[in-house]
Design an enzyme around this catalytic site. Structure first.
Site, PDB file in Angstrom:
ATOM      1  N   TYR A 186      -7.166   1.082  -6.679  1.00 18.69           N
ATOM      2  CA  TYR A 186      -6.562  -0.244  -6.460  1.00 18.69           C
ATOM      3  C   TYR A 186      -5.806  -0.335  -5.136  1.00 18.69           C
ATOM      4  O   TYR A 186      -5.620   0.655  -4.473  1.00 18.69           O
ATOM      5  CB  TYR A 186      -5.751  -0.729  -7.663  1.00 18.69           C
ATOM      6  CG  TYR A 186      -4.575   0.044  -8.185  1.00 18.69           C
ATOM      7  CD1 TYR A 186      -3.991   1.094  -7.523  1.00 18.69           C
ATOM      8  CD2 TYR A 186      -4.019  -0.327  -9.427  1.00 18.69           C
ATOM      9  CE1 TYR A 186      -2.897   1.754  -8.055  1.00 18.69           C
ATOM     10  CE2 TYR A 186      -2.928   0.330  -9.961  1.00 18.69           C
ATOM     11  CZ  TYR A 186      -2.370   1.372  -9.263  1.00 18.69           C
ATOM     12  OH  TYR A 186      -1.288   2.015  -9.791  1.00 18.69           O
ATOM     13  N   GLU A 187      -5.465  -1.537  -4.764  1.00 18.76           N
ATOM     14  CA  GLU A 187      -4.894  -1.790  -3.423  1.00 18.76           C
ATOM     15  C   GLU A 187      -5.833  -1.309  -2.317  1.00 18.76           C
ATOM     16  O   GLU A 187      -5.378  -0.876  -1.262  1.00 18.76           O
ATOM     17  CB  GLU A 187      -3.522  -1.120  -3.275  1.00 18.76           C
ATOM     18  CG  GLU A 187      -2.367  -1.882  -3.872  1.00 18.76           C
ATOM     19  CD  GLU A 187      -2.121  -3.226  -3.186  1.00 18.76           C
ATOM     20  OE1 GLU A 187      -2.359  -3.338  -1.984  1.00 18.76           O
ATOM     21  OE2 GLU A 187      -1.715  -4.163  -3.888  1.00 18.76           O
ATOM     22  N   GLY A 188      -7.136  -1.379  -2.538  1.00 15.28           N
ATOM     23  CA  GLY A 188      -8.101  -0.906  -1.550  1.00 15.28           C
ATOM     24  C   GLY A 188      -8.463   0.550  -1.806  1.00 15.28           C
ATOM     25  O   GLY A 188      -7.608   1.424  -1.719  1.00 15.28           O
ATOM     26  N   ARG A 195       0.823  -1.210   0.000  1.00 10.87           N
ATOM     27  CA  ARG A 195       0.000   0.000   0.000  1.00 10.87           C
ATOM     28  C   ARG A 195       0.856   1.257   0.000  1.00 10.87           C
ATOM     29  O   ARG A 195       0.496   2.266  -0.589  1.00 10.87           O
ATOM     30  CB  ARG A 195      -0.963  -0.036   1.185  1.00 10.87           C
ATOM     31  CG  ARG A 195      -2.058  -1.056   0.923  1.00 10.87           C
ATOM     32  CD  ARG A 195      -3.120  -1.149   1.991  1.00 10.87           C
ATOM     33  NE  ARG A 195      -4.227  -1.926   1.427  1.00 10.87           N
ATOM     34  CZ  ARG A 195      -5.294  -2.331   2.106  1.00 10.87           C
ATOM     35  NH1 ARG A 195      -5.419  -2.032   3.377  1.00 10.87           N
ATOM     36  NH2 ARG A 195      -6.243  -3.009   1.511  1.00 10.87           N
ATOM     37  N   GLN A 236      -9.666   1.920   2.792  1.00 11.55           N
ATOM     38  CA  GLN A 236      -8.594   2.373   3.692  1.00 11.55           C
ATOM     39  C   GLN A 236      -9.186   3.050   4.922  1.00 11.55           C
ATOM     40  O   GLN A 236      -8.692   2.890   6.042  1.00 11.55           O
ATOM     41  CB  GLN A 236      -7.673   3.381   2.982  1.00 11.55           C
ATOM     42  CG  GLN A 236      -7.031   2.886   1.695  1.00 11.55           C
ATOM     43  CD  GLN A 236      -6.135   1.693   1.895  1.00 11.55           C
ATOM     44  OE1 GLN A 236      -5.530   1.531   2.949  1.00 11.55           O
ATOM     45  NE2 GLN A 236      -6.061   0.821   0.894  1.00 11.55           N
TER      46      GLN A 236
END
Lengths: 598, 598
Positions: free
Chosen positions: B439-441, B296, B446
């Protein structure tokens, strides 16, 4: 691409219930025919055209884009046919002068139809949309022969128009422009120069294109006071109105852009093209100012349009997409997960969209009505409306396009990773929406216009004209039931006046203080202005609910959205206030060379 | 596209002066070699690679995109050659395990090099970037044979890796995933299913691709507790390490996207592909959590990278472009107009960019250092760093990518209409930057991680761990000279703790309160966190100026930017605070059906 469905219930709510258009137009000479029934019927017709003809060409238009050869510009498949249908159905004539073939209906209707057409397909709307500036210019400044020759054809739509202002080295600062107009013996002028960013500058949708061109006469003074306006048709027009030879204006290329790719943005070369002076020499910029407000409201509509389309897409997706469970227990226990509309943050995004879209609709329709009062009201009414429009237009243009872009981005965000993929159409909305904060004067230019020309330039009079209206509304609804909105709005109205005074005082010492405060001041003003419209909608909704009138659920949703706006969006004023009061030093102190030491 | 020039002065300032890396690494076993001289030399080398090899491929990569045939994916011209050079120069091994061919240098260096490479060309960086996840997974959970077979090749860069998580119906909610793993007699598994959004899922840059795939064993429990991890190589590997036959994993198509078009986003079909279990069965998600923080932070770098590139472009344009005169009198009297950097609002945009970029750089390098402490510090040090990283990572990922997108948009805005035209390259930065919030949450994910898992889930302990650091810093610098920053920061630290408590109390009554506050809480936290780093930079800058040490102008610029941040950006907390305290009702009350009555 989300399927577009015109939000007719909300459009009618604003037109008929909130702004009481029928009553207004009954009292405006020339607009008496604009009954609610007639307006509703026209809006219905416009909705069908937008949904069925224009919306299906939106995504394909983006994919195909326009193409250019030396022969000219080809628009995407379906665009010329849609335009022909638009003309056949008489849409270009809707709000135009009856003397030259127009239907003489209110500008408000024109804005409503533009909202729907533009939401369905903004790129397509650019072609008829740009005619508006040409029509207004000739209407107000053309001689009778020019009106007969050009206006009639522009209003019927068989020709389209453009506005040729920008050159490569000057956009906001038109005083720098270099295009030349040399007088000829026959009274015409030879126009030479290169214009860029000319929307609808060339295309295959109409028989002729009427360019309104800014250029300098040989003896013109430098700067903005030496600019004149010329009509330069793509094809010259014979005495009998038929098309003559090709004029020496050619599209040299079209731009590759981030969005609105189906709208041709042209570089136009004028090589001694034949032009005709319109309006008095050297007064071109003043002539253009007369309709700049309406043009800017037309651009503000883009923020509303892209916001609406993004909201429709996001809402459908949020009801459909399943992911995770509600924190308060499953809402879709038979399914593998809950629809994401159960999650508070998804609702925050959707409600932000809804509040901006519906608030902006009320705001912009209100401004369109003011335009009608200017056209048809008594001199006193017209003056008041003109002042109001002058003040609110930069707010509308900048605030509605900025929040429209935010709204478009929130819709993409609701889709998660899918929002980034072209096929869903959400990213196109973001790309298309981005231009609205740039053309017709950037947000920064609008903000300088607001604080400099409108607020300080009028000694606060134009601001007071609007805050008086807000104050009167607050007084009228001072009863307890509406206090949650009215008391807040009233406090903001007072603070707005105080902040404006303070900026004025600081700007007297240092003119950079106005510029330093400008964009935060504009955004502050926008949030307060929208609060006024949301308060009006909330008050009306509560009345309707109390009277158990109509579909109560619609009014309940209005009330809840108003609360959301006051709770969660209006507080953004706090940050803007703090930033704008922080003064110019924190911007001006740093020497230009120090921005990137290293 | 703006020419990229690595901001080496600022990178060194953060690495060496602010974060005193040399001192830190002297005390971390295994990192002692990371002297300032060595790190500076490597950064210089990385800058040259980024500027000379990667930057020239950024715009052409966007124009060409990737292409797909049944044989696989072809990347844009120059991409494979640049990758070969990257491998030949040993870059993939920089921060990797020495036991498998890595150079064992600090993660911080990896982040610095990634910032430069990613600013020059984010799409290109996606190919080596995705290997990181595969390397970490195998490092931490692979057996020694798996490490020997795969890790060595991934670290040398002759193979690349992917992370195959998402399926069409599930992204954030991995508990829904359906891909299957059937055990085979030889101990391997037959992997079947379709994965989407697989970055670097296929390409022509490396000999082999090592997919890390999430799938379910036949007897797996439903939901997140039944997911296992598998290694699935594109080409099977023979006992001697040479490449064997093609495995049954194929790229079925690539996505058409808004941006990062040169990065192949693949649909991967696994048709009984041979896979190898990695880590314990059904514990796949837990295994992945071990390196999710570093992944992240790698994505957070994207916000910094696009912000930096946009800032460089906007600053050059603002110094060059002439329009209008300064309100305080001409600054370029011999020219036709002044450069637009004289105008307060242009400076507001540039300083916003500068403040976000430089603040984010300090923030992210600090986090990278914490990663090194986790790897090499004492157990107590590692635990403290791990807690800090756990807390700050969701803030970094969401806040830096959100403000990075704003920064990219501001750079476009400085260009006016030209910003919308592809040729200038500013719109590509906006399109490329948009994915980072997804992306990546997503930002929403988050924010839930921050408030739910990190703040409330730890009973406030993780938050207190960071506010103690902030508090200690404030105490240490409580003298008058720094009060303009310290007193403000200290008040925010206290308010942050109080707000967190209040949300916790409300969430005890109603879990939706946490979700309703989440994104505003995250943004609030981000502004306060950045204020801490700006205060640290300001204090240090003032010390350097007082000591007349080095290039004083650099430190003066730091001090001015810190003031700008505290005056104009930090007050955004006021809006977020008001919104997050407004509670869940204004979000949850509206029935889903009422969002679009009409």
């Amino acid at each position: 691409m989300p399927a577009y469905k015109a939000p007719l219930r909300d459009i009618r709510f604003v037109m008929n219930e909130l702004l009481e258009s029928e009553t207004l137009y009954q009292g405006l000479p020339g607009y008496e025919e604009a009954s609610q029934d007639l307006m509703d019927a026209i809006v219905d017709e416009g909705a069908r055209f937008a949904e069925n003809v224009l919306a299906p060409l939106n995504q394909s238009g983006d994919e195909e884009g326009c193409s250019w050869t030396e022969a000219g510009v080809t628009t995407p498949r379906g665009f010329p046919e849609a335009y022909r249908q638009f003309v056949d159905n008489g849409w270009p004539a809707l709000a135009a002068d009856t003397e030259y073939g127009g239907q003489g209906l209110p500008n408000l209707l024109g804005i409503v139809v533009n909202e729907m057409a533009g939401t369905a397909n903004w790129s397509w709307l650019m072609y008829p949309g740009l005619s508006h500036g040409a029509i207004k210019t000739i209407e107000e400044h053309g001689d009778s022969e020019q009106k007969q020759t050009y206006l009639t054809r522009l209003i019927e739509g068989s020709w389209t128009g453009t506005m040729c202002l920008t050159e490569a080295h000057c956009g906001s600062d038109l005083g720098l422009l270099r295009s030349k107009a040399e007088p000829r013996a026959d009274g015409s002028y030879a126009i030479s120069g290169t214009k860029i960013f000319i929307s609808a500058g060339d295309h295959d949708m109409a028989e002729n294109i009427v360019h309104i061109v800014l250029a300098r006469l040989p003896d013109a003074p430098p700067g903005t006071k030496g600019i004149s306006l010329f009509i330069v048709p793509k094809f010259k027009v014979n005495a009998d109105g038929s098309l003559g030879e090709r004029n020496a204006v050619h599209c040299a290329s079209i731009e590759k852009k981030m969005g609105i790719k189906a709208s041709a943005t042209c570089v136009l070369n004028f090589d001694g093209a034949t032009g005709y002076l319109i309006g008095p020499p050297n007064r071109g910029l003043n002539c253009m100012f007369t309709f700049m407000n309406t043009a800017r409201i037309g651009t503000a509509v883009q923020g509303l349009a892209h916001g609406e389309l993004s909201f429709q897409g996001a809402l459908a997706y949020a009801r459909d997409r399943l992911a995770m469970r509600s924190l308060t227990g499953p809402k879709n226990p038979d399914g593998p997960a809950d629809p994401i509309i159960v999650h508070p943050d998804v609702r925050r995004m959707l409600l932000t969209q809804k509040a901006f879209v519906e608030g902006s609709r009320a705001f912009l329709y209100y401004l369109a009505q003011q335009g009608d009062v200017i056209d048809a009201g008594s001199p006193e009414q017209a003056k008041a409306a003109d002042d109001l429009l002058a003040f609110l237009t930069p707010i509308a243009k900048a605030f509605v396009t900025e929040t429209g872009y935010e709204t478009a981005n929130l819709g993409l965000q609701v889709f998660g990773g899918h929002g980034f993929i072209k096929e869903w159409g959400m990213e196109q909305i973001v790309r298309d929406a981005r231009i609205a904060m740039l053309y017709e004067g950037t947000t920064g230019i609008q903000a300088l216009d607001l604080i400099g020309r409108k607020v300080l330039g009028s000694g606060g009079k134009l601001l007071a004209g609007f805050t008086d209206i807000v104050g009167a509304f607050c007084e009228e609804h001072a009863d307890a039931a509406d206090a949650e909105f009215i008391s807040v709005l009233e406090a903001y109205k007072d603070e707005w006046l105080q902040l404006s005074l303070k900026i004025g005082e600081k700007a007297m010492q240092n003119p950079d203080e106005a510029g330093a405060a400008s964009v935060d001041y504009l955004m502050y003003s926008g949030y307060v202005t929208l609060a006024y419209f949301w308060a009006r909608m909330a008050v009306l909704a509560r009345q309707k609910i109390a009277a158990a009138e109509g579909d109560t659920s619609f009014y309940q949703a209005k009330l809840m959205t108003a609360r959301f706006y006051f709770d969660r969006l209006l507080p953004r004023t706090l940050s803007h206030k703090q930033a704008l009061m922080s003064g110019a030093d924190n911007l001006m102190q740093m020497p230009a060379a120090l921005f990137d030491v290293g």
